[in-house]
Scaffold this motif. Structure first.
Motif, mmCIF file in Angstrom:
data_model
loop_
_atom_site.group_PDB
_atom_site.id
_atom_site.type_symbol
_atom_site.label_atom_id
_atom_site.label_comp_id
_atom_site.label_asym_id
_atom_site.label_seq_id
_atom_site.Cartn_x
_atom_site.Cartn_y
_atom_site.Cartn_z
ATOM 1 N N ALA A 242 -9.855 -11.764 -10.105
ATOM 2 C CA ALA A 242 -10.210 -10.352 -9.381
ATOM 3 C C ALA A 242 -8.710 -9.714 -8.953
ATOM 4 C CB ALA A 242 -11.009 -10.707 -8.382
ATOM 5 N N LYS A 243 -8.066 -10.346 -8.260
ATOM 6 C CA LYS A 243 -6.718 -9.718 -7.873
ATOM 7 C C LYS A 243 -5.794 -9.330 -9.053
ATOM 8 C CE LYS A 243 -5.869 -11.986 -3.514
ATOM 9 N NZ LYS A 243 -5.062 -11.418 -2.545
ATOM 10 N N GLY A 244 -5.794 -10.134 -10.113
ATOM 11 C CA GLY A 244 -4.870 -9.941 -11.389
ATOM 12 C C GLY A 244 -5.570 -8.729 -12.069
ATOM 13 N N GLY B 17 -4.210 -8.988 1.597
ATOM 14 C CA GLY B 17 -3.611 -9.308 0.137
ATOM 15 C C GLY B 17 -2.911 -8.101 -0.388
ATOM 16 N N TYR B 18 -1.816 -8.523 -1.113
ATOM 17 C CA TYR B 18 -0.762 -7.395 -1.652
ATOM 18 C C TYR B 18 -1.780 -6.335 -2.788
ATOM 19 C CZ TYR B 18 2.168 -11.250 -0.147
ATOM 20 O OH TYR B 18 2.953 -12.311 0.411
ATOM 21 N N GLU B 19 -2.527 -7.116 -3.422
ATOM 22 C CA GLU B 19 -3.169 -6.243 -4.579
ATOM 23 C C GLU B 19 -4.166 -5.407 -3.910
ATOM 24 O OE1 GLU B 19 -3.105 -9.429 -3.980
ATOM 25 O OE2 GLU B 19 -2.148 -10.477 -5.753
ATOM 26 N N ALA C 165 0.788 -1.145 -0.087
ATOM 27 C CA ALA C 165 -0.063 0.157 0.096
ATOM 28 C C ALA C 165 0.800 1.240 0.134
ATOM 29 C CB ALA C 165 -1.058 0.009 1.111
ATOM 30 N N GLY C 166 1.964 1.112 0.873
ATOM 31 C CA GLY C 166 2.472 2.357 0.894
ATOM 32 C C GLY C 166 3.520 2.733 -0.284
ATOM 33 N N VAL C 167 3.963 1.877 -0.856
ATOM 34 C CA VAL C 167 4.704 2.239 -2.090
ATOM 35 C C VAL C 167 3.795 2.861 -3.178
ATOM 36 C CG1 VAL C 167 6.684 0.631 -1.741
ATOM 37 C CG2 VAL C 167 4.834 -0.225 -3.235
ATOM 38 N N GLY D 22 5.883 -22.063 10.016
ATOM 39 C CA GLY D 22 4.564 -21.291 9.717
ATOM 40 C C GLY D 22 4.281 -20.572 10.994
ATOM 41 N N TYR D 23 3.396 -19.432 10.731
ATOM 42 C CA TYR D 23 3.046 -19.063 12.149
ATOM 43 C C TYR D 23 1.697 -18.226 11.921
ATOM 44 C CZ TYR D 23 5.061 -14.545 10.125
ATOM 45 O OH TYR D 23 5.269 -13.550 9.194
ATOM 46 N N ALA D 24 0.961 -17.714 13.009
ATOM 47 C CA ALA D 24 -0.136 -16.817 12.756
ATOM 48 C C ALA D 24 0.206 -15.464 13.303
ATOM 49 C CB ALA D 24 -1.237 -17.268 13.731
HETATM 50 C C1 LIG Z 1 2.000 -14.005 8.210
HETATM 51 C C2 LIG Z 1 1.073 -13.269 7.200
HETATM 52 C C3 LIG Z 1 0.275 -13.932 6.512
HETATM 53 C C4 LIG Z 1 -0.397 -13.483 5.216
HETATM 54 N N1 LIG Z 1 -1.163 -13.971 4.630
HETATM 55 C C5 LIG Z 1 -1.714 -13.577 3.588
HETATM 56 C C6 LIG Z 1 -2.655 -14.366 2.506
HETATM 57 O O1 LIG Z 1 -2.554 -15.603 2.837
HETATM 58 N N2 LIG Z 1 -3.172 -13.884 1.587
HETATM 59 C C7 LIG Z 1 -3.088 -12.669 1.358
HETATM 60 O O2 LIG Z 1 -3.485 -12.175 0.559
HETATM 61 N N3 LIG Z 1 -2.278 -11.685 2.319
HETATM 62 C C8 LIG Z 1 -1.916 -12.405 3.120
HETATM 63 N N4 LIG Z 1 -0.953 -11.551 4.036
HETATM 64 C C9 LIG Z 1 -1.042 -10.160 4.143
HETATM 65 C C10 LIG Z 1 -0.174 -9.599 2.961
HETATM 66 O O3 LIG Z 1 1.011 -9.717 3.227
HETATM 67 C C11 LIG Z 1 -0.929 -8.116 3.240
HETATM 68 O O4 LIG Z 1 -2.034 -8.108 2.921
HETATM 69 C C12 LIG Z 1 0.095 -6.966 2.492
HETATM 70 O O5 LIG Z 1 1.423 -6.990 2.649
HETATM 71 C C13 LIG Z 1 -0.417 -5.580 3.087
HETATM 72 O O6 LIG Z 1 0.186 -4.695 2.492
HETATM 73 P P1 LIG Z 1 0.300 -3.295 3.328
HETATM 74 O O7 LIG Z 1 1.030 -2.343 2.665
HETATM 75 O O8 LIG Z 1 -1.113 -2.919 3.819
HETATM 76 O O9 LIG Z 1 1.151 -3.596 4.640
HETATM 77 P P2 LIG Z 1 2.608 -4.335 4.860
HETATM 78 O O10 LIG Z 1 2.839 -5.059 3.663
HETATM 79 O O11 LIG Z 1 2.681 -5.143 6.006
HETATM 80 O O12 LIG Z 1 3.493 -3.116 5.067
HETATM 81 C C14 LIG Z 1 3.541 -2.492 6.082
HETATM 82 C C15 LIG Z 1 4.718 -1.338 6.095
HETATM 83 O O13 LIG Z 1 4.652 -0.562 7.340
HETATM 84 C C16 LIG Z 1 5.878 -0.418 7.727
HETATM 85 N N5 LIG Z 1 5.476 0.178 8.727
HETATM 86 C C17 LIG Z 1 5.032 -0.491 9.877
HETATM 87 N N6 LIG Z 1 5.042 0.411 10.873
HETATM 88 C C18 LIG Z 1 5.480 1.365 10.731
HETATM 89 C C19 LIG Z 1 5.966 2.590 11.699
HETATM 90 N N7 LIG Z 1 5.412 2.739 12.942
HETATM 91 N N8 LIG Z 1 6.707 3.587 10.969
HETATM 92 C C20 LIG Z 1 7.084 3.326 9.727
HETATM 93 N N9 LIG Z 1 6.880 2.170 9.100
HETATM 94 C C21 LIG Z 1 6.020 1.344 9.433
HETATM 95 C C22 LIG Z 1 6.510 -1.328 7.469
HETATM 96 O O14 LIG Z 1 7.867 -1.511 7.698
HETATM 97 C C23 LIG Z 1 5.938 -2.050 6.168
HETATM 98 O O15 LIG Z 1 6.881 -1.377 5.208
HETATM 99 C C24 LIG Z 1 -0.115 -12.009 5.190
HETATM 100 C C25 LIG Z 1 0.743 -11.288 5.859
HETATM 101 C C26 LIG Z 1 1.285 -11.942 6.925
HETATM 102 C C27 LIG Z 1 2.134 -10.969 7.705
#
Ligand SMILES: Cc1cc2nc3c(=O)[nH]c(=O)nc-3n(C[C@H](O)[C@H](O)[C@H](O)COP(=O)(O)OP(=O)(O)OC[C@H]3O[C@@H](n4cnc5c(N)ncnc54)[C@H](O)[C@@H]3O)c2cc1C
Ligand SMILES: Nc1nc2c(ncn2[C@@H]2O[C@H](COP(=O)(O)OP(=O)(O)OP(=O)(O)O)[C@@H](O)[C@H]2O)c(=O)[nH]1
Ligand SMILES: [Mg+2]
Lengths: 458, 628
Positions: free
Chosen positions: B55-57, B375-377, B17-19, B339-341
């Motif tokens: 959808a995601k694609g 999800g990344y997308e 999201a951030g990028v 693995g972990y939650a």
């Molecule tokens: C264990 C795990 C399992 C997952 N499983 C799935 C899955 O099965 N299917 C799926 O679709 N998605 C899954 N995801 C989710 C997917 O990784 C995220 O949806 C996606 O990466 C979210 O993107 P984001 O940019 O919102 O957050 P993130 O990618 O988490 O990015 C957060 C960013 O914020 C930065 N940040 C955080 N706090 C601070 C702060 N205080 N100051 C400055 N920077 C900060 C971090 O460094 C990071 O760069 C999973 C995630 C995890 C961790």
């Protein structure tokens, strides 16, 4: 502004000899023209009334004689084009008219919607806004409680099970789409879809068929009282209704038009129709009445054929039996308190299996027997339909018809070789339409179904 | 504390999201700062090393059409790509790529470093500066103060993150990064409602220890593919994935150890997504299934780590090892990471305007997993939109809200802010009412005009696109005019496709409408001087073939738009409207829909409430007119 065209019965239901069905919106004239071929209503002057017949464009059959009022925008209640169709007040006929209009593309108005449009289109004064909102609220609440009362438990269960079949099918298509690599379920094929779709369609068609019977029971069995003048038809209506509804005199030809009354005889709801005595006549008004009597006879489910015991059996009486022979008949020989000049054997010969009851309406004799005969006709006959599922609300019927149509489109698409994800659009639509009948339309439930039916994940 | 600089927009986080948020904001012309915990983990993929899918694609392509980076970066860094649902209709086809996780990060970092107007800094944000419900800037752990009137929070699963493995739990962000504690607490203090969600990830194993002979190969498509229409160089050497299955023994071990699973030990936990259940969930809920699929996905070209898709779990480490031993091909697999939650705080998204700005705090936007999605997308999509809108606000330009017929992004955001979500939200094609319109092949046709208008794409790209659009329209018109006579040649082609022979001359478009006929079959009969690019031919074919359905969808969209264009006055007081049912009133007060259309999509708001609302709004309009 809202563009779609709405319709509703705008007179209280079941009251009054005449009912008005109103249509408002851009399509009003177009819809009316399709079902009222007598003249082009778009071309007539505004605020004029026209006599003619309604015709079902699907079958080209005449539905009934009506008066149509044409009102052109903006000088109307809603400031939209309005058509008002004046038809017979009985539920059957009003429903038929309404359904025809719905089928031609109008939407059933929501509670208070005409008033809402009138306000939104600037027809109703600003100061009335509160009143308009209150009206919408109260009409909605009333409609909701009515809808609930009308909803038969069996109907909602049946609809629920149909929807379940549909949503399982849709979820199956969806899982193939959203999880293409998931190999636990077989790929839904066109053939599977046709099978399931057709099964549901057949159920919907069955429901639509029973809908008609449902209607009969709700409104009462159309029961026409016919006979020569002065035999005591109006007296019979008054006695069964326990009310002096029809005028009774000793002048033959007293009743000149059809009189209706709802009564309940031993649990059988009857829509009693008193008619003008049938005879050849020069009197023009009476002649119209006689015409109507014949029509009532045709539309009736049950005929009470009244004879005068005080007079000999005539050719005209025999002709009445002949005219009514397609219907259930009960023969009533009235005026048993007077000298009997009728030849019973003669009556029996013409009447065949028809039950014959003797009455004296002035002395209130034989009424019990008559009521028993009426009840028996129905509880032993086909209309004993205790296990039918009743659909009778016009809205329900419209939704069922639309569901059937949506399913048809889906099946057609399969035939045209459309991909399943497109076919699915109309299946989902069917599911939504059926949902509206039972007031359940949450889109999320598809997603719930998807995840409860299939094991998906990472 | 020191003054570290002034910006138009600050983005906290450089996840997916951030990028995109930072890039979009900078593209729109706002001076943008991006702050993140670790510059070596930009756009990190903590879970599946893959992007796209149904959808995601499509979303990835939408992001591309809006000028975003995701598509182009994955085009350069994937190890395999496939077009899915090719046997189905065009509405549901989609690309999926397996990513080289490390290359993806490097490439994304490079894009960011080279974006004009965008500054990238490492740092943990501890606190937001807020005055009178207006954001003023952020303060980092190292006491740097950055000032900006618009701040986008994209901190993903870091918010009070807690990792769970068996009965072990510790505070942590994903992959043992540091969690964000203070910021999350501050959000709570600001009165923002948070929920606790959770998600999980499977173990990774060493490729050298896998016996691939017991698995099935899953290669990429032979035909080169790309997400972005701008991509001209295609990757040809692809790496396969592999398929294997769990078995009865796997399931027995899971059942025997269920009480040791962090998710099943009975402790109160955040809500996990149903569509990504842990393997424990799957075995419990679908106990009759004898086996479940396990995909082995390499994490990149320069690593031996392999992601074990299908085995997401929070069982103790030793049980995870035992599980792996029961899976054909993995009997000797060496587990490199368990693995972990992870459990984390998310913002209840109905607190947001459709621009992704919080209703209660001016200039504060949130995007990504923090809004309850997964999800990344999904994250990247929100990032783009928040970036566009934060920059718009900073620069006094228009905000952008996509509707449900324009993009999956519109569906996603409308669902979030209108309905909220009680589990991590994932996009599915079935969430879209108009998915025939939201195809992956027309993402550019749907969005490029908007992107250009908002200054998100270059003039050259817009010109290329306009040219393509023109070509499509011209070709459809041309085909409509061509009459094909039933001569031997065409009959032969039809016969080969098992179609019914022509009885009389037909329009080329009519022939194309037949399910068995493709544009390619018609080419010899509708010859033209210059070949059209394949993507133009594809559009022509889809438009002609599915015209009926497309028209139907468009009519429904018309209806929806009419209601979406009826705006609700900003300061409407729902308590003043007596007729509205009380449940609907509460919902309306909470969501504060911008339009009557949005109001009608809130669950619990019925048609009669909408009627009453319409009358009330009209009353307001008219009394205003009469007062003037
Ligand atoms: C264990 C795990 C399992 C997952 N499983 C799935 C899955 O099965 N299917 C799926 O679709 N998605 C899954 N995801 C989710 C997917 O990784 C995220 O949806 C996606 O990466 C979210 O993107 P984001 O940019 O919102 O957050 P993130 O990618 O988490 O990015 C957060 C960013 O914020 C930065 N940040 C955080 N706090 C601070 C702060 N205080 N100051 C400055 N920077 C900060 C971090 O460094 C990071 O760069 C999973 C995630 C995890 C961790
Ligand atoms: N004696 C006797 N007179 C009756 C009986 N039933 C009806 N009448 C009388 O017969 C006359 C005609 O009765 P109506 O009920 O008006 O007859 P009708 O069939 O409706 O007549 P039209 O409407 O004129 O066709 C009235 O004067 C009644 O009082 C009966 O059982 N015995
Ligand atoms: Mg009479």
């Amino acid at each position: 502004m809202e563009q779609d065209t709405i319709t509703a019965i705008s007179t209280p239901i079941g009251e009054g000899a005449i009912a008005i069905v109103r249509i408002s919106g851009e399509e009003s004239f177009a819809i009316a023209n399709r079902i009222f071929p007598t003249k082009d209503l778009a071309k007539v002057d505004s605020h004029t009334i026209h006599y003619g017949s309604l015709v079902d464009p699907k079958t080209d059959e005449k539905v009934e004689e009506v008066m149509v009022s044409v009102m052109k925008a903006p000088r109307t209640f809603t400031r939209e084009d309005i058509i008002e169709i004046n038809c017979h007040g009985g539920m059957v006929s009003v429903n038929r008219v309404l359904q025809l209009i719905l089928r031609e593309g109008a939407r059933l108005a929501e509670p208070g919607e005409f008033t809402k449009r009138a306000f939104l289109n600037g027809r109703i004064d600003l100061s009335q806004a509160e009143a308009v909102m209150d009206l919408i609220r109260s009409k909605t609440d009333k409609a909701m409680s009515q809808a609930l009362n009308q909803m038969d438990g069996r109907l909602s269960n049946l609809i629920r099970s149909l929807r379940q079949q549909l949503i399982e099918t849709v979820a199956h298509v969806e899982v193939n789409i959203d999880y293409p690599e998931y190999d636990d379920v077989e790929e839904m094929t066109h053939q599977m879809l046709v099978e399931r779709g057709t099964a549901v369609k057949e159920e919907i068609q069955r429901l639509l068929l029973t809908a008609k019977q449902g209607k009969i029971l709700r409104e009462g069995i159309a029961t026409a009282i016919i006979g020569k003048p002065n035999v005591g038809k109006s007296s019979l209506l008054n006695i069964l209704a326990q009310e002096n509804k029809a005028i009774v005199t000793d002048i033959p030809g007293t009743t000149r038009d059809v009189v209706e009354e709802y009564v309940n005889v031993r649990g059988v709801p009857l829509r009693l129709i008193d008619t003008a005595g049938i005879r050849e006549t020069e009197d023009i008004v009476e002649r119209i009445g006689v015409e109507r009597s014949r029509k009532a006879l045709q539309d009736a489910d049950l005929i009470l054929l009244v004879l005068n015991g005080n007079e000999p059996f005539t050719k005209e009486d025999a002709a009445l039996f002949e005219a009514a022979k397609e219907h259930d008949i009960i023969a009533v020989i009235n005026k048993t308190d007077l000298e009997q000049r009728i030849d019973l054997a003669e009556v029996r010969a013409v009447a065949g299996d028809v039950p014959i009851i003797s009455t004296s309406l002035v002395e209130e004799k034989g009424i019990d027997q008559l009521e028993t005969a009426i009840a028996e006709t129905f509880f032993e006959g086909e209309l004993d339909s205790g296990d039918l599922t009743y659909v009778s609300n016009v809205r329900h019927i419209q939704l069922l018809e639309q569901s059937e149509q949506a399913l048809d489109e889906a099946l057609q698409a399969v035939e045209d070789g459309m991909p399943l994800d497109l076919v699915q659009i109309d299946i989902t639509r069917t599911w939504e339409l059926l949902g509206e009948i039972i007031g359940d339309n949450v889109h999320e439930s598809l997603i719930d179904q998807l995840f409860s039916q299939f094991c998906l994940g990472k | 504390m020191y003054d570290a600089g002034h910006y138009d927009v600050i983005v906290i986080g450089a996840g997916h999201a951030g990028v995109e948020a930072g890039l979009a904001s900078a593209r729109r012309g706002a001076k943008t700062l991006m702050l993140t915990l670790n510059l070596d983990l930009i756009a990190f993929m903590p879970c599946n090393p893959s992007l796209g899918g149904p959808a995601k694609g499509v979303v990835v392509r939408e992001i591309d059409a809006l000028g975003g980076a995701m598509a182009k970066v994955i085009d350069k860094t994937h190890i395999q790509m496939r077009l899915l649902n090719t046997s189905k209709g065009p509405a549901v086809r989609a690309l999926r790529a397996q990513a080289d996780k490390v290359l993806y990060q490097q490439e994304m970092k490079h894009v960011i470093e080279n974006q004009e107007n965008l500054t990238l800094r490492q740092g943990m944000v501890d606190r937001l500066l807020i005055e009178d419900n207006q954001v003023k800037g952020v303060v980092t752990e190292t006491k740097a103060c950055y000032y900006a009137d618009q701040v986008i929070v994209t901190t993903g699963t870091f918010m009070r993150g807690k990792v769970l493995i068996g009965d072990i739990e510790y505070e942590s962000g994903p992959n043992n990064q540091r969690p964000t504690i203070k910021l999350s607490k501050q959000l709570e203090e600001l009165g923002i409602e948070l929920v606790r969600f959770k998600t999980g990830t499977p173990p990774r194993v060493n490729s050298h220890t896998i016996d691939y002979s017991q698995t099935e190969i899953q290669p990429g498509d032979e035909e080169p593919r790309a997400f972005s229409y701008e991509t001209t160089e295609f990757i040809t050497d692809q790496i396969p994935c592999w398929l294997t299955y769990t078995g009865e023994v796997t399931h027995e071990i899971i059942m025997d150890n269920l009480s040791k699973s962090a998710m099943y030990s009975g402790a109160e936990r955040g809500t996990g997504p149903r569509y990504c259940p842990s393997v424990e969930d799957k075995i419990v809920r679908f106990s009759d299934k004898p086996r479940h699929q396990i995909f082995l996905e390499p994490e990149g070209r320069n690593t031996e780590e392999v992601y074990v898709q299908g085995l997401s779990t929070s069982l103790p480490e030793d049980v995870q090892k035992k599980l792996l031993e029961t899976i054909p091909g993995l009997e000797k697999a060496e587990m490199m990471r368990a693995g972990y939650a992870i459990e984390y705080d998310a913002v209840v998204p109905t607190q947001l305007w459709p621009t992704l700005e919080l209703k209660t705090i001016n200039g504060l936007f949130t995007a990504g997993q923090i809004n309850g999605t997964s999800g990344y997308e999904e994250a990247a999509a929100q990032g783009v939109m928040a970036g566009i809108n934060a920059a718009g606000k900073a620069l006094n330009k228009e905000s952008l809200i996509l509707d449900r017929s324009q993009a999956y992004i519109g569906v996603l955001i409308d669902d979030l802010v209108t309905k909220g979500t009680d589990e991590p939200y994932r996009l599915l094609t079935s969430r879209a009412e108009y998915r025939l319109l939201l195809r992956h092949d027309n993402a550019d046709l749907r969005l490029i005009d908007v992107a250009y208008e908002y200054g998100l794409i270059s003039d050259e790209r817009y010109e290329r696109f306009t040219h393509k659009k023109q070509q499509i329209q011209d070709e459809i018109k041309r085909l409509e005019k061509i009459i094909i006579k039933p001569d031997e040649d065409i009959q032969k082609v039809i016969e080969e496709q098992n179609g019914t022979l022509l009885k009389e001359a037909v329009r080329a478009t009519d022939l194309l409408r037949r399910p068995e006929m493709k544009y390619e079959h018609l080419k010899p009969f509708v010859s033209r001087e210059t070949e059209l690019p394949p993507e133009v031919e594809e559009q022509v074919e889809i438009h002609v073939k599915y015209e009926g359905y497309i028209k139907k969808s468009n009519q429904q969209v018309e209806k929806m738009r009419k209601m979406d264009n009826k705006y609700i006055p900003e300061h409407i007081d729902y308590d003043q409207i007596s007729g509205i049912a009380s449940e609907a009133r509460e919902k309306l007060k909470q969501v504060r829909p911008l339009s009557v259309g949005q109001a009608s999509r809130i669950s619990g708001v019925n048609p009669s409430d909408i009627s009453i609302l319409l009358v009330y709004i009209e009353q307001g309009v008219r009394s205003k007119v009469s007062n003037e």
